[in-house]
Design a protein around this motif. Sequence first.
Motif, short mmCIF file in Angstrom:
data_model
loop_
_atom_site.label_atom_id
_atom_site.label_comp_id
_atom_site.label_asym_id
_atom_site.label_seq_id
_atom_site.Cartn_x
_atom_site.Cartn_y
_atom_site.Cartn_z
N UNK A 231 -16.39 -50.88 0.13
CA UNK A 231 -16.51 -51.95 -0.86
C UNK A 231 -15.20 -52.19 -1.58
N UNK A 232 -14.37 -51.15 -1.71
CA UNK A 232 -13.05 -51.32 -2.32
C UNK A 232 -12.17 -52.22 -1.45
N UNK A 265 -21.29 -48.28 7.65
CA UNK A 265 -21.10 -48.32 6.20
C UNK A 265 -21.17 -49.75 5.67
N UNK A 266 -20.64 -50.70 6.43
CA UNK A 266 -20.69 -52.10 6.00
C UNK A 266 -22.11 -52.63 6.05
N UNK A 275 -22.54 -56.76 -0.06
CA UNK A 275 -21.63 -57.39 0.89
C UNK A 275 -22.40 -58.43 1.70
N UNK A 276 -21.64 -59.29 2.35
CA UNK A 276 -22.22 -60.33 3.19
C UNK A 276 -21.64 -60.22 4.59
N UNK A 277 -22.49 -60.38 5.59
CA UNK A 277 -22.06 -60.35 6.98
C UNK A 277 -22.19 -61.74 7.57
N UNK A 278 -21.10 -62.28 8.11
CA UNK A 278 -21.11 -63.56 8.79
C UNK A 278 -20.79 -63.31 10.26
N UNK A 285 -17.51 -61.15 10.18
CA UNK A 285 -16.60 -61.20 9.05
C UNK A 285 -17.39 -60.67 7.86
N UNK A 286 -16.84 -59.67 7.18
CA UNK A 286 -17.52 -59.02 6.06
C UNK A 286 -16.84 -59.42 4.76
#
Length: 301
Positions: A231-232, A265-266, A275-278, A285-286
């Motif tokens: 997340x960092x 982890x993502x 977080x968002x996953x595209x 793309x995270x």
Amino acid sequence: MPVSVTHYSDPGCPWAYSVNPALAVLRWRYGEQLDWRLVTIGLTERREQYERRGYTPELMAQAYRRFRRFGMPLATQPREVVPATGRACRAIVAAGLASPGAEWAAFRALQLAWFTTARVLDEDAEIAAALEGAEGVDPVRAVEAIDSPEVVEAYEAGKAEARTAEGSPTEFQRKAATTDGPVRYTAPSLVFTSQGNRLEAGGFQTLEAYDVLIANLDPTLDRRDPPDDPSEVLDRFPEGLTTAEVAAVLAPHNAAPDPEATEDALITLVGAGRATRTALADDALWTGREPSRPMLGGSHA
């Protein structure tokens, strides 16, 4: 004083696209201590240049598949044609002239569109669509300016600069090219300068090669360690990163990245709403927040 980095590149080069995990590490590790300048090479101005070399849409798609070993997402849908790169390069130049710094967002957007979609990116409408959502870029204005005297002059100056590699360390390493006459820097080539000293990393190089050049130029720089939490990384790169880019930033010094553990982890971050996953070709793309606008200029299978 920051270390200056001249980045010779082109949005249509798969080597330049594949180096992005290493560049993400440099941005994380050194931040604003590196002062980046982008010079677009302009690999080709006309499709016929690729056709004469025997390139076909099918061969290019197959080549992209082989570049997956470097970790960046790649689509393998053949395009209708093999597009030239010059107009996309000029769109990048136009974006930077209209809003200094926006050339990087334009470059990123066009790279992602070039290698994860089948857009024909020497057509103005396709270039504009790919630039939608790029931070600080007005797609319509950028495309309208592609043929303006100001943009053409700046682009041609960059092309000429990129073709000054004769006698350089890049040529010595057999990392230069002469596809259109003069000895030119290949994409990606990084030239580091500091306090009168100049070091080159011509063509595709490893992260370690870049890092040792920086260390020799200025060992007084602050060197940021890898984070423990992905997340960092997403907070540092709000425009979004691919799995390979996040994995490279997370990897301890001299350790190989772990894309599988990184993706796990993502996914956990996405499940927790952090977080968002595209979806992006064979990867994603995270981002650390919900994108407020399209990130990829729409979709085109």
